[in-house]
Design a protein around this motif. Sequence first.
Motif, short mmCIF file in Angstrom:
data_model
loop_
_atom_site.label_atom_id
_atom_site.label_comp_id
_atom_site.label_asym_id
_atom_site.label_seq_id
_atom_site.Cartn_x
_atom_site.Cartn_y
_atom_site.Cartn_z
N SER A 177 110.92 -17.79 78.58
CA SER A 177 110.54 -19.20 78.63
C SER A 177 111.76 -20.10 78.57
CB SER A 177 109.60 -19.52 77.46
OG SER A 177 109.32 -20.90 77.38
N GLN A 179 114.80 -19.47 79.56
CA GLN A 179 115.54 -19.44 80.82
C GLN A 179 114.92 -20.36 81.86
OE1 GLN A 179 118.59 -17.50 81.70
NE2 GLN A 179 118.52 -17.90 79.50
N THR A 180 113.59 -20.34 81.93
CA THR A 180 112.90 -21.25 82.86
C THR A 180 113.13 -22.71 82.47
OG1 THR A 180 111.20 -19.58 83.24
CG2 THR A 180 110.67 -21.84 83.86
N GLN A 183 116.49 -24.21 83.46
CA GLN A 183 116.55 -24.69 84.84
C GLN A 183 115.75 -25.98 85.02
OE1 GLN A 183 118.58 -23.32 87.00
NE2 GLN A 183 119.14 -21.67 85.57
N GLU A 184 114.59 -26.05 84.37
CA GLU A 184 113.75 -27.24 84.50
C GLU A 184 114.40 -28.45 83.85
OE1 GLU A 184 110.97 -27.61 86.22
OE2 GLU A 184 111.01 -25.53 86.88
N HIS A 287 104.14 -23.75 79.81
CA HIS A 287 104.57 -22.86 78.70
C HIS A 287 103.57 -22.90 77.55
CE1 HIS A 287 108.62 -22.15 80.41
NE2 HIS A 287 108.41 -23.32 80.96
#
Length: 308
Positions: A177, A179-180, A183-184, A287
Amino acid sequence: MYRPCCLWFLLGLAPLFLLMAAQTRAGQDDPQRLLGFADSLLQEGEYFRAITEYKRFLFSYPSHPRALEARYKIGLAYFRGQEWEEAILRFREIVEAYPQEEIARDALFMIGEAYYRKGDYPSAIRVYQAITAHYPQTETATKARYRIGWSLLRLRQWEEAATQFAAIEEQSPYYPSAQTLMQEAKKGETLPRKSPLLAGILSGLLPGAGQAYNGRYRDALVAFLLNGAFILGGIEAIRAGNEALAGAIFFFEGGWYSGNVYGAINAAHKFNRDVEERFLQGLELQHHSILRKLGSREIPLLHLSWRF
């Protein structure tokens, strides 16, 4: 004859009634039953009734081995009832009174959560940072590091949030989560926004133009027509030689004109806030499962240690 028989009959039943009342009272006063009843109220969402029952338990059994658990659940009931300040107070009492107990770090984390839920993200970050400093190698610290990233997102500190999520350890259950989200978070800087300065300048040059720039076309039309009507009315009054009327019209027009500029600036800010809020809500929805897991250990029953 009848009355004495009834009297003796009632007297004979009196001990039985007393025994039944004593048994009923004993059942009601049983500590496990009291605590179980309070727990059921908490699970059913009857938070303030649960608080009353936990307090009743603590009043009757202040030295019971589960007294600390009851104190924690009072804080949890206030938390779930969205009484943030009272929840913070109750959890802080546990942290200060039982600093060596494992439940203290759970209470400290819940203080951070209460600050987060009430929107005081700087205070939440300070609490989470205290957890990572004092309990660095614990699961609670892992949750706190992850929560710091979310707090930074809520503060619109996009780069700092990305850096925080990037620091989550690979072995952490929150790593995928994080890592995502790293980027977001970087996308937060490039969200489509409106310039409040440009909106104000446009409305200053042409009433309603700033509102149109913000996509508020109805407001743009109203601002244009109202300001246009006042300006034309003032010009006509001057042509008619009625300077007093013209002065009065332009005086009121000044208020409408200023409001038109201020409204355009404010609308640009609101547009930006709405864009950012939708972006953050989208992330929370994406998430959702991991965020639910984050709060799944709100009642730490298995790792409590007790002082006798």
